[in-house]
Design a protein around this motif. Structure first.
Motif: not given
Ligand code: NAD
Length: 490
Positions: A136-138, A143-152, A483-485
């Protein structure tokens, strides 16, 4: 039909780096034998050394930026295509495994090749569905949570499921946009090394899916590599501990550990006897007992003990007759994987007999005079503190004890550092659910045991593992939340 070119008469003997077959820069080689007769299969299988590992890591790092941005639908199609190609070449892949593992096609080879393909498909389906979260943005911030890959990332796998394990690790790693380096067991390298034509035909770009054969030294190079961001490991507890230590001492890479077990089956007086006997016998004789979640401890309530043990003994003894040449269609049980495993298992049996750790009910001997065949074996009345009751044997050997009460059997079941699987056999659903919640175990079967499902988490508690494979849990293990705010009042 793809251009799959390998068979037991033409074995793959090069590493897979950057979508090419390349010779190892290491002069050391692996030697593999056929466990059905002890004969030499090859003494020139590449053992990847430091330069090979570095080359694969470099290629993976180079491939990663574009791969993580590849459309999920494209990654899905590649994984599905690879699964189809594996199915189409299943018999040839099975042959490459069987020649050093010894597991017959009908009872194991087909199962594990299908498991690999199905796991790839399951993960393909997730590529555009593994969403993140938002909150919620009240309060003025989105707040956006992305599932990102780790790399190698790397997968280090054991010999007992050399093809199934590939799907379980490569599937979620690649579906989530990681590059993946596979290190098969030194005892079963060929199926993995044969994959290059299929990887290319499926459309994976260079550096995305690579295979380095080798032994523990190759695994250690990956586990301690500063630019490998994750190791998913399946194998023994001692090796798992070393891997976690190497990960911590190098770059704190993420680690998933799928380790050993000594899984209890608890059989109550009110069970369906036929069902309980069928599951518990299959669970210790399947793949000649070389299964991490085999029901190797069987606890039977006093009231049903005599009937159970009679049937259990008969059925286990009959399985010996189905043991033999893994190339024969009628064979259900093959040999143990190699001389070391044969000596380990027969050592346990020998000490069990000599030290009176229990009463030998059936089996206990070598079958034939060549190869590594061991009769399915059962000990009853085993002493609680005995080695055969407490340690993972990883062969067709079970121990049986009786119990009176629920309390007593739960104490016995949980009195171990293992916690991979457990099973309860009863027709009282309340009791079954109560027991299921009391097991210290990552997985529980009710009126079944020693099975796995692609969709549900697979793994152990206590020293049987860290983290989970299969299901959505495997995707989580190959990604990190970011987490992106967003300041909404700006
Ligand atoms: P292992 O631990 O000897 O070897 C497993 C893998 O680790 C191999 O590829 C090996 O080359 C590599 N390795 C060995 N030493 C290493 C080191 N120091 N650093 C990095 N890598 C290293 O196990 P194994 O004998 O191949 O397999 C049998 C064990 O695996 C049993 O204990 C069994 O219960 C367990 N297992 C667990 C599961 C599970 O999912 N929980 C599944 C299958 C097998």
């Amino acid at each position: 039909m793809s251009a799959f070119e390998f068979s037991k008469d033409k074995l793959p003997k090069q590493l897979i780096i950057n979508n090419e077959y390349v010779d190892s820069k290491n002069s050391k080689k692996l030697t593999v034998y056929n466990p059905a007769d002890g004969s030499l299969v090859a003494d020139d299988v590449p053992l990847a050394g430091e330069a090979d590992v570095d080359a694969a890591v470099e290629a993976a790092e180079k491939a990663f930026p574009a791969w993580k941005k590849t459309l999920p639908s494209k990654r899905r199609d590649m994984l599905n295509k690879l699964a189809d190609l594996i199915d189409q070449n299943a018999k040839a892949i099975g042959e490459l495994t069987r020649i050093t593992l010894g597991a017959p096609w009908g009872s194991f080879g087909l199962f594990e090749v299908s498991l690999c393909a199905e796991t790839l498909r399951y993960n393909a389906g997730w590529t555009d569905k593994f969403g993140g979260e938002s909150y919620p943005q009240e309060d003025g911030f989105m707040k956006i949570v992305r599932n990102e890959p780790l790399g190698v990332t790397a997968g280090i796998i054991p010999w007992n499921g050399p093809v199934g394990s590939i799907g379980l690790k490569a599937g979620p790693a690649l579906a989530t946009g990681n590059c993946f380096i596979l290190k098969p067991s030194e005892k079963t390298p060929f199926a993995a090394l044969a994959l290059l034509p299929l990887i290319k035909e499926a459309g994976f770009p260079p550096g995305v899916f690579q295979v380095l054969s080798g032994d523990g030294s190759t695994g250690a190079l990956l586990a301690s590599h500063m630019r490998v961001r994750k190791v998913s490991f399946t194998g023994s507890i001692p090796t798992g501990k070393k891997i976690q230590e190497m990960a911590a001492k190098s770059n704190l890479k993420r680690v998933t550990l799928e380790l050993g077990g000594k899984s209890p089956a608890v059989v109550f007086d009110d069970c369906n006897l036929e069902n309980a006997v069928n599951w518990t016998v299959n669970a210790i004789t399947g793949h000649s007992g070389q299964v991490c979640f085999a029901a190797s401890r069987v606890y039977v309530q006093e009231g049903i003990y005599d009937k159970f043990i009679e049937k259990y003994k008969t059925m286990v003894a009959e399985r010996s007759k189905l043991m033999g040449d893994p190339e024969a269609e009628s064979t259900v049980l093959g040999p143990l994987v190699d001389k070391a495993q044969f000596e380990r298992v027969t050592g346990f049996i020998q000490r069990g007999k000599e030290q009176n750790q229990g009463t030998l009910l059936t089996g206990g001997a070598r079958l034939g005079d060549k190869g590594y065949f061991v009769e399915p074996t059962v000990f009853t009345d085993v002493k609680e503190d005995s080695e055969i009751h407490r340690d993972e044997i990883f062969g067709p050997v079970s121990v049986v004890r009786t119990f009176k009460t629920e309390e007593e059997v739960m104490k016995m079941s949980n009195d171990t550092e293992y916690g991979l699987m457990a099973g309860v056999f009863t027709q009282d659903i309340n009791k079954a659910m109560r027991i299921a919640s009391e097991f210290d175990s990552g997985m529980v079967g009710i009126n079944c045991i020693s099975l796995m499902m692609t969709q549900a988490p697979f793994g152990g508690s206590k020293q049987s593992g860290v983290g989970r494979e299969a299901g959505i849990n495997a995707l989580r293990a190959f990604t990190e939340p970011k987490t992106i705010m967003v300041n909404m009042t700006y």
